[in-house]
Design a protein around this motif. Structure first.
Motif, PDB file in Angstrom:
ATOM      1  N   GLY A   1       0.796  -1.223   0.000  1.00 14.37           N
ATOM      2  CA  GLY A   1       0.000   0.000   0.000  1.00 14.37           C
ATOM      3  C   GLY A   1       0.830   1.275   0.000  1.00 14.37           C
ATOM      4  N   VAL A   2       2.156   1.124   0.169  1.00 10.13           N
ATOM      5  CA  VAL A   2       3.036   2.294   0.178  1.00 10.13           C
ATOM      6  C   VAL A   2       3.321   2.736  -1.257  1.00 10.13           C
ATOM      7  CG1 VAL A   2       5.423   2.977   0.666  1.00 10.13           C
ATOM      8  CG2 VAL A   2       4.075   1.813   2.418  1.00 10.13           C
ATOM      9  N   LYS A   3       3.330   4.065  -1.469  1.00 11.34           N
ATOM     10  CA  LYS A   3       3.585   4.568  -2.825  1.00 11.34           C
ATOM     11  C   LYS A   3       5.066   4.863  -3.064  1.00 11.34           C
ATOM     12  CE  LYS A   3      -0.985   6.510  -3.596  1.00 11.34           C
ATOM     13  NZ  LYS A   3      -1.811   7.694  -3.300  1.00 11.34           N
ATOM     14  N   ALA A   4       5.738   5.348  -2.024  1.00  7.09           N
ATOM     15  CA  ALA A   4       7.168   5.655  -2.175  1.00  7.09           C
ATOM     16  C   ALA A   4       7.896   5.348  -0.876  1.00  7.09           C
ATOM     17  CB  ALA A   4       7.357   7.123  -2.546  1.00  7.09           C
ATOM     18  N   VAL A   5       9.118   4.835  -1.013  1.00  3.31           N
ATOM     19  CA  VAL A   5       9.888   4.448   0.164  1.00  3.31           C
ATOM     20  C   VAL A   5      11.327   4.961   0.063  1.00  3.31           C
ATOM     21  CG1 VAL A   5      10.412   2.167  -0.816  1.00  3.31           C
ATOM     22  CG2 VAL A   5      10.614   2.507   1.643  1.00  3.31           C
ATOM     23  N   ALA A   6      11.824   5.432   1.195  1.00  2.00           N
ATOM     24  CA  ALA A   6      13.229   5.847   1.281  1.00  2.00           C
ATOM     25  C   ALA A   6      13.972   4.846   2.159  1.00  2.00           C
ATOM     26  CB  ALA A   6      13.326   7.241   1.887  1.00  2.00           C
TER      27      ALA A   6
ATOM     28  N   ASN B   1       6.809  -4.035  -7.522  1.00  4.86           N
ATOM     29  CA  ASN B   1       7.463  -3.308  -8.604  1.00  4.86           C
ATOM     30  C   ASN B   1       6.934  -1.893  -8.813  1.00  4.86           C
ATOM     31  OD1 ASN B   1       9.055  -5.494  -8.961  1.00  4.86           O
ATOM     32  ND2 ASN B   1       7.938  -6.301 -10.725  1.00  4.86           N
ATOM     33  N   ASP B   2       5.746  -1.580  -8.254  1.00  2.00           N
ATOM     34  CA  ASP B   2       5.166  -0.257  -8.493  1.00  2.00           C
ATOM     35  C   ASP B   2       5.549   0.782  -7.448  1.00  2.00           C
ATOM     36  OD1 ASP B   2       3.960  -1.337 -10.687  1.00  2.00           O
ATOM     37  OD2 ASP B   2       2.123  -1.882  -9.599  1.00  2.00           O
ATOM     38  N   VAL B   3       6.234   0.348  -6.403  1.00  2.00           N
ATOM     39  CA  VAL B   3       6.624   1.305  -5.360  1.00  2.00           C
ATOM     40  C   VAL B   3       7.851   2.084  -5.828  1.00  2.00           C
ATOM     41  CG1 VAL B   3       7.272   1.560  -2.938  1.00  2.00           C
ATOM     42  CG2 VAL B   3       5.767  -0.311  -3.620  1.00  2.00           C
ATOM     43  N   LEU B   4       7.800   3.409  -5.672  1.00  4.56           N
ATOM     44  CA  LEU B   4       8.954   4.242  -6.025  1.00  4.56           C
ATOM     45  C   LEU B   4       9.981   4.153  -4.898  1.00  4.56           C
ATOM     46  CD1 LEU B   4       6.802   7.193  -7.302  1.00  4.56           C
ATOM     47  CD2 LEU B   4       8.356   5.858  -8.745  1.00  4.56           C
ATOM     48  N   VAL B   5      11.236   3.913  -5.261  1.00  3.47           N
ATOM     49  CA  VAL B   5      12.266   3.668  -4.249  1.00  3.47           C
ATOM     50  C   VAL B   5      13.416   4.649  -4.374  1.00  3.47           C
ATOM     51  CG1 VAL B   5      13.785   1.924  -3.246  1.00  3.47           C
ATOM     52  CG2 VAL B   5      11.751   1.198  -4.487  1.00  3.47           C
ATOM     53  N   THR B   6      13.877   5.138  -3.242  1.00  2.91           N
ATOM     54  CA  THR B   6      15.125   5.891  -3.243  1.00  2.91           C
ATOM     55  C   THR B   6      15.969   5.468  -2.048  1.00  2.91           C
ATOM     56  OG1 THR B   6      16.130   8.072  -3.416  1.00  2.91           O
ATOM     57  CG2 THR B   6      14.212   7.892  -1.965  1.00  2.91           C
ATOM     58  N   ASN B   7      17.253   5.638  -2.193  1.00  2.00           N
ATOM     59  CA  ASN B   7      18.200   5.178  -1.176  1.00  2.00           C
ATOM     60  C   ASN B   7      19.091   6.342  -0.753  1.00  2.00           C
ATOM     61  OD1 ASN B   7      20.900   2.662  -1.233  1.00  2.00           O
ATOM     62  ND2 ASN B   7      19.867   3.591   0.472  1.00  2.00           N
TER      63      ASN B   7
END
Ligand code: SF4
Ligand code: SF4
Lengths: 393, 103
Positions: A312-317, A345-351
């Motif tokens: 259910g998360v849209k974007a994750v850091a 695969n649809d979650v936007l990811v940044t590190n």
């Protein structure tokens, strides 16, 4: 009745060691973990515990002595930080492959160089593939609670692996917090006697440990070791349940904070999780659906738990308090992305690389990460490269 | 973990599940079971006609692979001879052929 006290993380872990009263503690001092062997030595000198303390000439020797005493059948603890952990490197693998449940307090500190004594996770993250379990604390209470659990998990018959009980240097190790201690009789009942099935001082059994392993056996031994690490997942939950029954404090592989309906999530380890929760609360008050996933156990890696929490998360850091020089992000970034692959695969990811070498991590810094996540959701695009948080550029 | 933890005879037919944790060995004096002879690339061979039973070779063998019984050396223990050639070098009577046309 639980005992109320105000203690630093180092004091808390030393008291845990005193209450356990292990057989042996070989240790070599290094900032910021020095206080742990110092306090334990004092407890021994005062006659409050009868652990054999072995002052060694280096951390390589400290871990070697741990291996010797744990093989002999003794419950063994030690403590270290940073370059001390790095100097143990060779012996860390020996401890794990010999299946010796040594419990080590790791007070996380940056590795040299440039020389730096402050907190980040480069030391234990550098040893993440050494075969040790790694459990991280957010504060002194958790460092204390985790220490008992770490030992029980490592000694679990299906595990038999060494465990690092990590806390953040200075931030947790030296800051004094209000916390609850467990009565020593309860600790003793929880810990039980250490009764290894096989040990060198057993006069009724001929035993050789750590033999040379030829190619025909090495892979099979590594497989058995990997399966022990997998078994640790169940042992961690089993021990956590018992611990909760004793103290009312609940632990798991991860901790989800305001994740029920979260759209923007941050995955973070250690003391900064507390800062992240504060940032999250402030954003929630402003109507932002923010959440935090605190990784408590890094080895074995909680892949399933993280994936489930991210539904259910849209974007994750993904926040790494270490630089891995892979030129592709930090270790947690890599592990979380691998866990998500094919599932989310649809979650936007940044590190992000953040707080290394003791760089202060403020609530506003972490709020800016959520701002970035909101922007990612808006544009539907994630940054291509991993990023440094609060860097002068 | 079952009682294979106590196993004394580990072989390459054992599955990973059957091996002892960390490769612990529950026996002593068992290095004789490890066939180091596998490592040999050149094999010493006796020419018995030339052997005078002087016994200079036996104590020089670093792998105790020249058995001696009743004051006489016996055939090589090829299960453990690593093929170093020391015996051939020390034999004063060329009774040990090492490499050369034999190989
Ligand atoms: S070749 Fe070396 S190992 Fe083999 S019998 Fe001769 S001395 Fe011993
Ligand atoms: S040294 Fe040569 S002659 Fe002497 S016992 Fe050995 S093989 Fe025989």
């Amino acid at each position: 009745m639980a005992i109320q006290d105000r203690l630093s993380g180092n004091e808390a872990v030393s008291i845990a060691m005193k209450q356990i009263n292990p057989d042996v503690m070989p240790a070599f001092p290094i900032t910021p973990s020095t206080e742990i062997p110092q306090y334990v030595s004092q407890f021994i000198a005062n006659g409050e515990m009868d652990t054999v303390f072995i002052p060694v000439e280096s951390e390589h020797s400290a871990m070697s002595a741990c291996i010797g005493s744990q093989s002999a059948g003794g419950r063994t603890v030690t403590a270290t930080s940073s370059c001390g952990l790095a100097l143990m490197f060779e012996m860390l693998y020996v401890a794990a492959s010999n299946r010796l449940p040594i419990t080590m307090a790791v007070v996380n500190r940056a590795l040299s160089g440039p020389i730096n004594i402050n907190n980040d996770h480069s030391d234990s993250m550098g040893a993440r593939d050494s075969g040790w379990l790694q459990i991280y604390a957010e504060n002194a209470q958790e460092a204390y609670d985790n220490f008992f659990q770490c030992m029980r998990i490592g000694e679990h018959p299906a595990v038999q692996l060494p465990v690092m009980c990590c806390q953040d240097g200075f931030i947790t190790s030296h800051a004094v917090e209000r916390m609850e201690l467990i009565e020593t009789e309860k600790v003793k009942a929880f810990m039980g006697e250490y009764k290894p099935e096989h040990y060198l001082l057993n006069p009724d059994e001929t035993l050789a440990v750590g033999p040379y392993d030829i190619p025909q056996y090495y892979m099979e031994h590594k497989k058995a070791q990997a399966v022990a690490m997998e078994n640790a997942r169940e042992a961690i939950m089993e021990v956590a349940k018992e611990f909760e029954a004793m103290t009312g404090r609940k632990y798991g592989m991860i901790e989800e904070y305001r994740m029920e309906d979260a759209e923007l999530a941050m995955i973070i380890i250690g003391s900064s999780a507390g800062t992240a929760k504060e940032a999250c609360d402030e954003l929630r008050a402003a109507g932002v659906k923010a959440g935090v996933i605190k990784v408590r156990v890094f080895r074995p890696f909680p892949a399933e738990e993280i994936v489930a929490a991210l539904k259910g998360v849209k974007a994750v850091a993904i926040m790494d308090k270490t630089e891995s020089f892979s030129a592709n992000g930090g270790p947690m970034g890599a592990e979380v992305k691998a866990a998500m692959f094919g599932k989310l695969n649809d979650v936007l990811v940044t590190n992000y690389i953040y707080g290394i070498g003791g760089r202060d991590v403020k609530v506003d810094d972490l709020k800016s990460v959520y701002d970035k996540l909101a922007e990612m959701v808006k544009t539907g695009k994630a940054p291509e490269h991993y990023q440094y948080l609060a860097l002068r550029d | 973990m079952t009682d294979q933890n106590k196993m004394k005879n580990i072989t390459i037919d054992n599955k990973w599940q059957d091996l002892t944790p960390g490769g612990m060995i529950f026996a002593s004096g068992n290095s004789v079971e490890f066939r180091t002879g596998d490592w040999r690339t050149i094999t010493p061979k006796m020419v018995w006609d030339k052997c005078k039973q002087c016994l200079l070779c036996a104590p020089m063998c670093p792998d105790s692979s020249i058995p001696v019984k009743d004051g006489k050396r016996l055939e090589f223990d090829y299960d453990h001879c690593k093929g170093c050639g020391i015996c051939a070098k020390v034999c004063p009577f060329d009774a040990i052929v090492f490499g050369g046309e034999e190989e």
